[in-house]
Design an enzyme around this catalytic site. Structure first.
Site, mmCIF file in Angstrom:
data_model
loop_
_atom_site.group_PDB
_atom_site.id
_atom_site.type_symbol
_atom_site.label_atom_id
_atom_site.label_comp_id
_atom_site.label_asym_id
_atom_site.label_seq_id
_atom_site.Cartn_x
_atom_site.Cartn_y
_atom_site.Cartn_z
ATOM 1 N N SER A 7 0.849 -1.199 0.000
ATOM 2 C CA SER A 7 0.000 0.000 0.000
ATOM 3 C C SER A 7 0.883 1.247 0.000
ATOM 4 O O SER A 7 1.691 1.446 0.913
ATOM 5 C CB SER A 7 -0.877 0.022 1.258
ATOM 6 O OG SER A 7 -1.308 1.356 1.497
ATOM 7 N N HIS A 32 -1.256 -1.306 -4.182
ATOM 8 C CA HIS A 32 -2.509 -1.007 -3.480
ATOM 9 C C HIS A 32 -2.552 0.491 -3.227
ATOM 10 O O HIS A 32 -1.630 1.055 -2.611
ATOM 11 C CB HIS A 32 -2.558 -1.776 -2.155
ATOM 12 C CG HIS A 32 -3.862 -1.660 -1.426
ATOM 13 N ND1 HIS A 32 -4.943 -2.471 -1.694
ATOM 14 C CD2 HIS A 32 -4.247 -0.818 -0.435
ATOM 15 C CE1 HIS A 32 -5.934 -2.136 -0.882
ATOM 16 N NE2 HIS A 32 -5.553 -1.146 -0.111
ATOM 17 N N MET A 36 -8.915 8.081 0.078
ATOM 18 C CA MET A 36 -9.772 8.413 1.218
ATOM 19 C C MET A 36 -10.331 9.824 1.025
ATOM 20 O O MET A 36 -9.593 10.732 0.641
ATOM 21 C CB MET A 36 -8.951 8.355 2.514
ATOM 22 C CG MET A 36 -8.326 6.988 2.757
ATOM 23 S SD MET A 36 -7.371 6.977 4.290
ATOM 24 C CE MET A 36 -6.583 5.361 4.132
ATOM 25 N N MET A 67 -12.082 4.310 -0.385
ATOM 26 C CA MET A 67 -12.720 4.543 0.913
ATOM 27 C C MET A 67 -13.394 5.923 0.846
ATOM 28 O O MET A 67 -12.898 6.929 1.379
ATOM 29 C CB MET A 67 -11.676 4.478 2.041
ATOM 30 C CG MET A 67 -11.172 3.057 2.269
ATOM 31 S SD MET A 67 -9.640 2.972 3.188
ATOM 32 C CE MET A 67 -8.483 3.218 1.842
ATOM 33 N N MET A 136 -10.889 -6.270 5.576
ATOM 34 C CA MET A 136 -10.187 -5.253 6.367
ATOM 35 C C MET A 136 -9.891 -5.831 7.738
ATOM 36 O O MET A 136 -10.796 -6.319 8.429
ATOM 37 C CB MET A 136 -11.048 -3.986 6.514
ATOM 38 C CG MET A 136 -11.371 -3.254 5.211
ATOM 39 S SD MET A 136 -9.910 -2.733 4.314
ATOM 40 C CE MET A 136 -9.186 -1.603 5.488
ATOM 41 N N ASP A 174 -6.179 -6.735 4.498
ATOM 42 C CA ASP A 174 -5.679 -5.359 4.424
ATOM 43 C C ASP A 174 -5.722 -4.674 5.796
ATOM 44 O O ASP A 174 -6.788 -4.403 6.324
ATOM 45 C CB ASP A 174 -6.564 -4.573 3.434
ATOM 46 C CG ASP A 174 -6.052 -3.179 3.168
ATOM 47 O OD1 ASP A 174 -6.797 -2.387 2.549
ATOM 48 O OD2 ASP A 174 -4.913 -2.866 3.586
#
Ligand code: DX5
Ligand code: ZN
Length: 215
Positions: A7, A32, A36, A67, A136, A174
């Site tokens: 990520s 990744h 957000m 997200m 998650m 994740d």
């Protein structure tokens, strides 16, 4: 081999193109990308312009984790910027099935992400439309959090469901993934791991990626 998808949230944004090229050379399977919006999660990260600015740095697939409150409003911009797979949350304000259909219409792969408090049952009617199920193991919003070990049960449950039903979705985990929690996740049935801190904050990024891929 376990799939490893670093990520970039935990990377050095001052040299993002180099960081993406580094994980590519080190053997990562995909990138990744944590988007957000400050509403769905308290944090804000970046928009499509950042994705297009690093797209030329690697041929690795970009897996964009949205997200955001209104994913259906944003998917085409993130697709145009270079995403290969778009991951959306059932907890966001949209019709999940419609959004997955729109992503497919853009010629991209689909992913469903489940927050820790959301049971697998919430998406059993749509999981057959997904190429990825992202479990998650932290509450979304920030890197560097602690892995929620109770999620191992959800990983086991998801893996036995997709194996039994012959569903194509691959399970990725994740949040708070280290070599130790990554091992537990793979033993529970994960096909792949997303790791931010434990890759980009490691003194040996390439070595970290190699160790994850051997889990
Ligand atoms: C959290 C993100 C994760 C996070 C992973 O909301 O979805 O992808 O960046 O970072 P680490 O591995 O540091 O928990
Ligand atoms: Zn993520």
């Amino acid at each position: 081999m376990t799939k490893i998808s670093p990520s970039i949230l935990s990377s050095d944004f001052g040299k993002l193109r180099d960081e993406v090229a580094l994980i590519d050379r080190a053997g990562a399977d995909s990138v990744h990308i944590d988007v957000m919006d400050g509403h769905f999660v308290p944090n804000i990260t970046f928009g499509p312009v950042v994705i297009s600015s690093v797209r030329a740095a690697t041929k690795l697939p970009f897996e964009t984790h949205l997200m955001v409150d209104n994913p259906d409003r944003l998917i085409s911009d993130f697709a145009d910027a270079g995403s290969d797979l778009l991951i959306v949350h059932p907890e966001a304000k949209h019709d999940l099935k419609k959004t997955l259909t729109s992503i497919e219409g853009l010629g991209k792969k689909t992913g469903i992400a489940l927050n820790p408090e959301t049971p697998l049952e919430a998406i059993l009617k749509t999981i057959d439309r997904a190429d990825m199920l992202l479990v998650m193991t932290v509450h979304p919003g920030f890197g560097g959090q602690k892995f929620i070990t109770e999620m191992l049960g959800k990983i086991r449950q998801a893996r036995s469901y997709i194996d039994r039903e012959g569903i194509r979705a691959r399970i990725l985990v994740d949040g708070g993934v280290t070599l130790e929690t990554g091992r537990l996740s793979v033993d529970a049935g994960a096909h792949g791991l997303v790791a931010g801190t434990s890759v980009f904050r490691s003194p040996d990024v390439a070595g970290a990626i190699r160790k994850f891929s051997l889990l």
